[in-house]
Scaffold this active site. Structure first.
Site, PDB file in Angstrom:
ATOM      1  N   CYS A 192      -4.548  11.016   1.788  1.00  0.00           N
ATOM      2  CA  CYS A 192      -3.652   9.854   1.740  1.00  0.00           C
ATOM      3  C   CYS A 192      -2.223  10.195   1.337  1.00  0.00           C
ATOM      4  O   CYS A 192      -1.290   9.956   2.095  1.00  0.00           O
ATOM      5  CB  CYS A 192      -4.215   8.808   0.786  1.00  0.00           C
ATOM      6  N   LYS A 223       0.841  -1.206   0.000  1.00  0.00           N
ATOM      7  CA  LYS A 223       0.000   0.000   0.000  1.00  0.00           C
ATOM      8  C   LYS A 223       0.877   1.257   0.000  1.00  0.00           C
ATOM      9  O   LYS A 223       0.655   2.192  -0.795  1.00  0.00           O
ATOM     10  CB  LYS A 223      -0.910  -0.024   1.234  1.00  0.00           C
ATOM     11  N   PHE A 271      -1.407   9.463 -14.244  1.00  0.00           N
ATOM     12  CA  PHE A 271      -0.641  10.277 -13.287  1.00  0.00           C
ATOM     13  C   PHE A 271       0.502  11.053 -13.950  1.00  0.00           C
ATOM     14  O   PHE A 271       1.566  11.193 -13.387  1.00  0.00           O
ATOM     15  CB  PHE A 271      -0.129   9.407 -12.129  1.00  0.00           C
ATOM     16  N   LYS A 308      -9.351  17.134  -5.172  1.00  0.00           N
ATOM     17  CA  LYS A 308      -9.566  16.705  -6.557  1.00  0.00           C
ATOM     18  C   LYS A 308     -11.064  16.713  -6.813  1.00  0.00           C
ATOM     19  O   LYS A 308     -11.851  16.817  -5.856  1.00  0.00           O
ATOM     20  CB  LYS A 308      -8.954  15.337  -6.818  1.00  0.00           C
ATOM     21  N   ARG A 364      -8.867  17.668   2.878  1.00  0.00           N
ATOM     22  CA  ARG A 364      -7.686  17.431   3.701  1.00  0.00           C
ATOM     23  C   ARG A 364      -6.418  17.615   2.852  1.00  0.00           C
ATOM     24  O   ARG A 364      -6.295  17.039   1.789  1.00  0.00           O
ATOM     25  CB  ARG A 364      -7.735  16.017   4.307  1.00  0.00           C
ATOM     26  N   LYS A 388       0.119  12.276   3.804  1.00  0.00           N
ATOM     27  CA  LYS A 388       0.426  11.605   5.079  1.00  0.00           C
ATOM     28  C   LYS A 388       1.149  10.272   4.852  1.00  0.00           C
ATOM     29  O   LYS A 388       2.038   9.909   5.611  1.00  0.00           O
ATOM     30  CB  LYS A 388      -0.834  11.411   5.912  1.00  0.00           C
TER      31      LYS A 388
HETATM   32  N1  LIG Z   1      -9.772   8.213   1.984  1.00  0.00           N
HETATM   33  C1  LIG Z   1      -9.325   7.348   1.079  1.00  0.00           C
HETATM   34  O1  LIG Z   1      -9.661   7.424  -0.107  1.00  0.00           O
HETATM   35  C2  LIG Z   1      -8.404   6.219   1.490  1.00  0.00           C
HETATM   36  C3  LIG Z   1      -7.945   5.322   0.509  1.00  0.00           C
HETATM   37  C4  LIG Z   1      -7.119   4.271   0.898  1.00  0.00           C
HETATM   38  C5  LIG Z   1      -6.765   4.128   2.226  1.00  0.00           C
HETATM   39  N2  LIG Z   1      -7.214   5.020   3.165  1.00  0.00           N
HETATM   40  C6  LIG Z   1      -6.857   4.812   4.566  1.00  0.00           C
HETATM   41  O2  LIG Z   1      -8.025   4.324   5.237  1.00  0.00           O
HETATM   42  C7  LIG Z   1      -8.062   4.812   6.575  1.00  0.00           C
HETATM   43  C8  LIG Z   1      -9.358   5.577   6.806  1.00  0.00           C
HETATM   44  O3  LIG Z   1      -9.382   6.702   5.976  1.00  0.00           O
HETATM   45  P1  LIG Z   1     -10.692   7.594   5.808  1.00  0.00           P
HETATM   46  O4  LIG Z   1     -10.381   8.604   4.772  1.00  0.00           O
HETATM   47  O5  LIG Z   1     -11.856   6.704   5.645  1.00  0.00           O
HETATM   48  O6  LIG Z   1     -10.757   8.278   7.252  1.00  0.00           O
HETATM   49  P2  LIG Z   1     -11.949   9.141   7.861  1.00  0.00           P
HETATM   50  O7  LIG Z   1     -11.313  10.113   8.765  1.00  0.00           O
HETATM   51  O8  LIG Z   1     -12.855   9.612   6.779  1.00  0.00           O
HETATM   52  O9  LIG Z   1     -12.794   8.087   8.719  1.00  0.00           O
HETATM   53  C9  LIG Z   1     -12.314   7.463   9.884  1.00  0.00           C
HETATM   54  C10 LIG Z   1     -13.504   7.216  10.795  1.00  0.00           C
HETATM   55  O10 LIG Z   1     -13.092   6.364  11.867  1.00  0.00           O
HETATM   56  C11 LIG Z   1     -13.818   6.768  13.022  1.00  0.00           C
HETATM   57  N3  LIG Z   1     -13.214   6.176  14.219  1.00  0.00           N
HETATM   58  C12 LIG Z   1     -12.160   6.631  14.956  1.00  0.00           C
HETATM   59  N4  LIG Z   1     -11.932   5.770  15.990  1.00  0.00           N
HETATM   60  C13 LIG Z   1     -12.841   4.776  15.889  1.00  0.00           C
HETATM   61  C14 LIG Z   1     -13.106   3.587  16.634  1.00  0.00           C
HETATM   62  N5  LIG Z   1     -12.374   3.247  17.681  1.00  0.00           N
HETATM   63  N6  LIG Z   1     -14.133   2.795  16.253  1.00  0.00           N
HETATM   64  C15 LIG Z   1     -14.874   3.117  15.168  1.00  0.00           C
HETATM   65  N7  LIG Z   1     -14.664   4.226  14.410  1.00  0.00           N
HETATM   66  C16 LIG Z   1     -13.662   5.032  14.773  1.00  0.00           C
HETATM   67  C17 LIG Z   1     -13.813   8.276  12.931  1.00  0.00           C
HETATM   68  O11 LIG Z   1     -14.803   8.844  13.762  1.00  0.00           O
HETATM   69  C18 LIG Z   1     -14.078   8.492  11.439  1.00  0.00           C
HETATM   70  O12 LIG Z   1     -15.467   8.583  11.179  1.00  0.00           O
HETATM   71  C19 LIG Z   1      -6.808   5.654   6.739  1.00  0.00           C
HETATM   72  O13 LIG Z   1      -5.784   4.854   7.266  1.00  0.00           O
HETATM   73  C20 LIG Z   1      -6.469   6.058   5.321  1.00  0.00           C
HETATM   74  O14 LIG Z   1      -5.105   6.315   5.148  1.00  0.00           O
HETATM   75  C21 LIG Z   1      -8.024   6.062   2.815  1.00  0.00           C
END
Ligand SMILES: NC(=O)c1ccc[n+]([C@@H]2O[C@H](COP(=O)([O-])OP(=O)(O)OC[C@H]3O[C@@H](n4cnc5c(N)ncnc54)[C@H](O)[C@@H]3O)[C@@H](O)[C@H]2O)c1
Length: 433
Positions: A261, A205, A250, A321, A328, A264
């Site tokens: 993503c 990843k 890209f 985008k 973010r 960070k």
């Molecule tokens: N956003 C993307 O497109 C994307 C793509 C690939 C990977 N990721 C990865 O996936 C992960 C999540 O990203 P995201 O963008 O969905 O984050 P986000 O901030 O949109 O959502 C995270 C959610 O988790 C909740 N949360 C926190 N602690 C919790 C707990 N103990 N139990 C249940 N829920 C809890 C938060 O309240 C929040 O609603 C990250 O590690 C990110 O790097 C994100």
């Protein structure tokens, strides 16, 4: 799907990834419980309101309503679950490491289940996290609980299609039976499955994101050299994109990458390498190029307008985008901050995203409102609706008709014909033959 093949999945985290994962597993026929710690989010979801913007997500959640439950309660989420997907945020700490506190919260909150469940990591985590989670589960007397890494490669804006038609599914597990179980959960999705050890799945990843970011910073540097030497990066990207060894994706020069993503995850990988005693030089350069790229627009505006104090600058696009409301680490915010620091007045437009909490920035509802009396317009996010704007009408309402196209979205000649002093990224020769 027959009842025998339908599984019970708990998803922790109702964010961009958790909601898409939950909705897609429900679409595949599984029974899904989505748990979040924010009662407001869960209440909204129960009422049928979707707290984020992701194309198609509302319909998908609605269509699968009978297979989806939303809760804040851990015990309710885990009760009958066979899989616990972890999709919580992993933002950077001040040192650039990934903050895993939400992940540890999930692991520590798991009740003492008697039945076998598999904890599956969807969140992006540093290499070695799975090993640590395994130890923590064992230490908590949960040795019978399985663990797998199943990283997420979806992109916001196309997340549902990316989930249902992925380029590949990566599964890393300590125990082959757990990997088999996670693979079976994806039955109905036609994609190559890469089975790996947990560390390699975690690294896959981070490496995928690093590769994509490297391409962006690479083409941005090519663009900067194009500007200095009289070439057009759009033509260059087209020419090199036909090379099968390179490919087209890209290779779009612009104001740099943002989002929740790439920034960070690049920091986390750089820091992970540094913590292991390795200086990841290419990645360090990719990050630095991106930071400089976001600021180059300010230099262009200064060249065209002189000092920016008192100048009204309209930024078109806030989201990092198109097709997402996610702001973010969006380049628009860095740009707005720099422009305000130069003494400019900043007005922003975005069809979906909000500048809430960004002090000093005025948000308006239409492109015309943003451009009226402006000294310059900067296209920051390539929202499709910007292709249909009657730019000569907009130009006529501006104080100075400067247009910086930060995504090379529009045709230079047409924009000049519309009355603009038009500047783009890396297009010194304007692409004309
Ligand atoms: N956003 C993307 O497109 C994307 C793509 C690939 C990977 N990721 C990865 O996936 C992960 C999540 O990203 P995201 O963008 O969905 O984050 P986000 O901030 O949109 O959502 C995270 C959610 O988790 C909740 N949360 C926190 N602690 C919790 C707990 N103990 N139990 C249940 N829920 C809890 C938060 O309240 C929040 O609603 C990250 O590690 C990110 O790097 C994100």
């Amino acid at each position: 799907m027959s009842e025998a093949n339908a599984h019970r999945v708990a998803v922790f985290g109702a964010g961009y990834v958790g909601l898409v994962t939950g909705a897609c597993f429900a679409e595949l026929g599984h029974d899904v419980t989505i748990r979040d710690v924010l009662p407001g989010k869960i209440d909204a979801l129960r009422r049928g309101e979707v707290p984020i913007y992701e194309p198609g997500l509302d319909e998908l959640l609605e269509r699968n309503r009978e297979r989806l439950t939303f809760t804040t309660d851990v015990v309710e989420a885990i009760e009958d679950a066979e899989f616990v997907y972890v999709a919580v945020g992993t933002p950077p700490t001040v040192s650039g490491d990934a903050d895993l506190s939400a992940v540890w919260m999930v692991i520590d909150e798991l009740p003492q289940v008697e039945h076998r469940i598999v904890v599956v990591m969807k969140s992006t985590v540093p290499v070695g996290t799975g090993e640590k989670v395994r130890h923590r589960l064992d230490a908590r007397g949960l040795g019978h609980v399985g663990y797998a890494s199943n990283p997420e490669f979806t992109a916001e804006g196309t997340a549902i299609k990316d989930f249902m038609e992925p380029d590949r599914i990566v599964i890393g597990a300590f125990d082959a039976a757990d990997a088999d179980a996670v693979e079976e959960l994806h039955a109905g999705i036609d994609a190559p499955v890469v089975r790996a050890d947990v560390a390699s799945a975690e690294m896959a990843k981070l490496a995928a994101n690093a590769a994509l970011m490297t391409r962006i910073s690479f083409i941005n540097e090519i663009a900067n050299v194009c500007e200095a030497t009289g070439a057009d990066v759009v033509k260059v990207a087209e020419a090199i994109g036909y090379d099968r060894r390179i490919g087209k994706s890209f290779l779009r020069a612009g104001v740099g990458f943002g989002g929740s993503c790439f920034p960070k995850d690049s920091l986390a990988l750089k820091q992970l390498a540094a913590n292991s005693g390795y200086h990841f030089q290419v990645l360090s350069a990719v990050i630095e190029v991106n930071e400089l790229q976001k600021r180059r627009v300010v230099g262009k505006l200064q060249e065209l307008l002189g000092p920016l104090r008192g100048k009204r600058i309209a930024l078109l696009g806030l989201a990092f985008k198109p097709n997402t409301d996610d702001t973010r680490e969006a380049p628009a915010f860095v740009l707005a901050g720099r422009l305000l620091a130069e003494g400019a007045d900043v007005v922003v437009w975005d069809p979906i995203a909000h500048a809430d909490g960004f002090h000093g920035v005025e948000q308006v509802a239409t492109v015309a409102d943003a451009a009226r009396e402006a000294d310059a317009v900067v296209l920051v996010t390539e929202w499709p609706e910007l292709a249909d704007v009657e730019w000569e009408v907009v130009a006529a309402t501006m104080r100075s008709r400067v247009f910086v196209d930060g995504r090379n979205m529009l045709e230079p000649e047409a924009m000049r014909a519309a009355g603009f002093r038009y500047s783009a990224i890396g297009r010194a020769s304007n692409g004309t033959v």
